[in-house]
Write a protein that holds these residues in place. Structure first.
Motif, mmCIF file in Angstrom:
data_model
loop_
_atom_site.group_PDB
_atom_site.id
_atom_site.type_symbol
_atom_site.label_atom_id
_atom_site.label_comp_id
_atom_site.label_asym_id
_atom_site.label_seq_id
_atom_site.Cartn_x
_atom_site.Cartn_y
_atom_site.Cartn_z
ATOM 1 N N VAL A 20 -7.817 -0.097 -11.268
ATOM 2 C CA VAL A 20 -6.699 -0.441 -10.447
ATOM 3 C C VAL A 20 -6.202 0.833 -10.397
ATOM 4 C CG1 VAL A 20 -4.629 -1.416 -10.220
ATOM 5 C CG2 VAL A 20 -6.812 -2.589 -10.772
ATOM 6 N N PHE A 21 -5.142 1.493 -9.870
ATOM 7 C CA PHE A 21 -4.193 2.658 -9.572
ATOM 8 C C PHE A 21 -3.540 2.407 -8.748
ATOM 9 C CE2 PHE A 21 -7.566 5.953 -9.938
ATOM 10 C CZ PHE A 21 -8.957 5.457 -10.437
ATOM 11 N N ALA A 22 -2.796 2.272 -10.090
ATOM 12 C CA ALA A 22 -0.902 2.666 -9.428
ATOM 13 C C ALA A 22 -0.209 3.309 -9.138
ATOM 14 C CB ALA A 22 -0.402 1.693 -10.754
ATOM 15 N N PHE A 23 0.693 3.497 -8.255
ATOM 16 C CA PHE A 23 1.375 4.929 -7.451
ATOM 17 C C PHE A 23 2.874 3.798 -7.397
ATOM 18 C CE2 PHE A 23 -3.300 5.794 -6.329
ATOM 19 C CZ PHE A 23 -3.294 7.199 -7.222
ATOM 20 N N GLU A 24 3.300 5.086 -8.590
ATOM 21 C CA GLU A 24 4.458 4.732 -7.783
ATOM 22 C C GLU A 24 5.890 6.401 -7.176
ATOM 23 O OE1 GLU A 24 7.390 2.416 -9.279
ATOM 24 O OE2 GLU A 24 6.074 0.686 -10.452
ATOM 25 N N VAL A 25 6.576 5.465 -6.522
ATOM 26 C CA VAL A 25 6.491 6.968 -5.530
ATOM 27 C C VAL A 25 8.067 6.064 -5.805
ATOM 28 C CG1 VAL A 25 6.674 7.265 -3.278
ATOM 29 C CG2 VAL A 25 4.809 6.416 -3.759
ATOM 30 N N LYS A 26 8.780 7.775 -5.912
ATOM 31 C CA LYS A 26 10.304 7.606 -5.812
ATOM 32 C C LYS A 26 10.580 9.080 -4.948
ATOM 33 C CE LYS A 26 9.277 5.018 -9.335
ATOM 34 N NZ LYS A 26 9.844 4.154 -9.398
ATOM 35 N N ASN A 47 -5.311 1.302 -14.810
ATOM 36 C CA ASN A 47 -6.126 1.101 -15.519
ATOM 37 C C ASN A 47 -5.709 3.188 -15.243
ATOM 38 O OD1 ASN A 47 -8.045 -0.342 -14.125
ATOM 39 N ND2 ASN A 47 -8.391 0.245 -16.140
ATOM 40 N N HIS A 48 -5.006 3.287 -14.334
ATOM 41 C CA HIS A 48 -4.458 4.980 -13.757
ATOM 42 C C HIS A 48 -3.300 4.521 -13.874
ATOM 43 C CE1 HIS A 48 -8.068 5.997 -14.490
ATOM 44 N NE2 HIS A 48 -9.017 5.411 -14.211
ATOM 45 N N VAL A 49 -1.836 5.142 -13.859
ATOM 46 C CA VAL A 49 -0.877 5.207 -13.115
ATOM 47 C C VAL A 49 -0.066 6.691 -12.554
ATOM 48 C CG1 VAL A 49 2.018 3.818 -13.531
ATOM 49 C CG2 VAL A 49 -0.199 3.061 -14.252
ATOM 50 N N THR A 50 -0.047 6.413 -11.861
ATOM 51 C CA THR A 50 0.793 8.426 -11.539
ATOM 52 C C THR A 50 2.468 7.604 -10.656
ATOM 53 O OG1 THR A 50 -1.724 9.319 -11.359
ATOM 54 C CG2 THR A 50 0.445 10.534 -9.978
ATOM 55 N N LEU A 51 3.167 9.135 -11.097
ATOM 56 C CA LEU A 51 3.877 8.684 -10.640
ATOM 57 C C LEU A 51 3.897 9.663 -9.112
ATOM 58 C CD1 LEU A 51 6.974 8.549 -13.270
ATOM 59 C CD2 LEU A 51 5.825 6.847 -12.105
ATOM 60 N N MET A 52 4.982 9.757 -8.120
ATOM 61 C CA MET A 52 5.270 10.488 -6.709
ATOM 62 C C MET A 52 6.308 10.933 -6.492
ATOM 63 S SD MET A 52 1.862 9.071 -4.871
ATOM 64 C CE MET A 52 2.078 10.634 -3.724
ATOM 65 N N LEU A 53 6.492 12.177 -6.938
ATOM 66 C CA LEU A 53 7.811 12.203 -6.508
ATOM 67 C C LEU A 53 8.352 13.314 -5.537
ATOM 68 C CD1 LEU A 53 10.683 12.692 -8.226
ATOM 69 C CD2 LEU A 53 10.082 14.419 -9.019
ATOM 70 N N HIS A 54 8.902 12.822 -4.703
ATOM 71 C CA HIS A 54 10.000 13.767 -3.116
ATOM 72 C C HIS A 54 10.188 14.772 -3.855
ATOM 73 C CE1 HIS A 54 12.320 14.074 0.458
ATOM 74 N NE2 HIS A 54 11.261 14.585 0.484
ATOM 75 N N ALA A 55 9.831 15.969 -3.668
ATOM 76 C CA ALA A 55 10.226 16.957 -5.147
ATOM 77 C C ALA A 55 11.308 17.793 -3.647
ATOM 78 C CB ALA A 55 9.601 17.775 -5.369
ATOM 79 N N ASP A 56 12.323 17.309 -3.263
ATOM 80 C CA ASP A 56 13.312 17.857 -2.329
ATOM 81 C C ASP A 56 14.172 18.833 -3.027
ATOM 82 O OD1 ASP A 56 15.115 18.567 -0.540
ATOM 83 O OD2 ASP A 56 15.087 16.728 0.809
ATOM 84 N N PRO A 57 13.604 19.916 -2.190
ATOM 85 C CA PRO A 57 14.318 21.355 -2.724
ATOM 86 C C PRO A 57 15.952 21.333 -2.900
ATOM 87 C CG PRO A 57 13.072 22.238 -1.061
ATOM 88 C CD PRO A 57 13.556 20.845 -1.409
ATOM 89 N N ARG A 58 16.060 20.569 -2.352
ATOM 90 C CA ARG A 58 17.342 20.103 -1.823
ATOM 91 C C ARG A 58 18.456 19.483 -3.524
ATOM 92 N NH1 ARG A 58 18.854 17.273 3.058
ATOM 93 N NH2 ARG A 58 16.679 16.131 2.330
ATOM 94 N N PHE A 59 17.424 18.929 -4.262
ATOM 95 C CA PHE A 59 17.604 17.934 -4.890
ATOM 96 C C PHE A 59 16.848 18.041 -6.337
ATOM 97 C CE2 PHE A 59 18.147 15.078 -0.734
ATOM 98 C CZ PHE A 59 19.941 15.477 -1.118
#
Length: 130
Positions: A20-26, A47-59
């Motif tokens: 199971v791959f979990a993705f937390e989108v931020k 089994n695998h957890v990955t955070l996904m960050l919207h890296a908007d350069p304004r913030f």
């Protein structure tokens, strides 16, 4: 995301396991501590957890991404940043979450059952593919 893996190892019987791959989108202004906590919570079932960050350069500046990388590594979480959610070329994989074994298959079933249809669960267990 659940991935079915089958292994026979030269035996007649086949072992079926789930990864199971979990993705937390931020969003770009997400709080780091709360995001890490949510990722660690997901690790109880995935089994695998990955955070996904919207890296908007304004913030989000480079030092913010660096801090996220350090914190994710400390907790065994993966990190993917992206500039445009619709443009896969803007995605950067900084690290993938460490594999966590899930010894308790009942806990995994409790996690998957409300998220998947009974037909999908049956098919993942090696039932009819039609």
């Amino acid at each position: 995301v659940a991935v079915l893996r089958t292994e026979s190892g030269g035996q007649l019987a086949t072992t079926v396991t789930f990864e199971v791959f979990a993705f937390e989108v931020k969003c770009a202004d997400a709080a780091l501590a709360a995001s890490i906590q949510q990722g660690v919570t997901q690790a109880a079932f995935a089994n695998h957890v990955t955070l996904m960050l919207h890296a908007d350069p304004r913030f989000v500046q480079d030092e913010v991404v660096q801090r996220w990388k350090v914190e994710c590594a400390q907790f065994g979480l993966g990190l993917i940043t992206f500039l445009d959610p619709n443009d896969f070329d803007s995605y950067t994989v900084h690290s993938l979450g460490q594999r966590r074994p899930q010894e308790d298959q009942n806990r995994l079933q409790e996690f998957l059952a409300p998220r998947l249809t009974p037909k999908t669960l049956y098919r993942l267990r090696g039932g009819d593919n039609g």
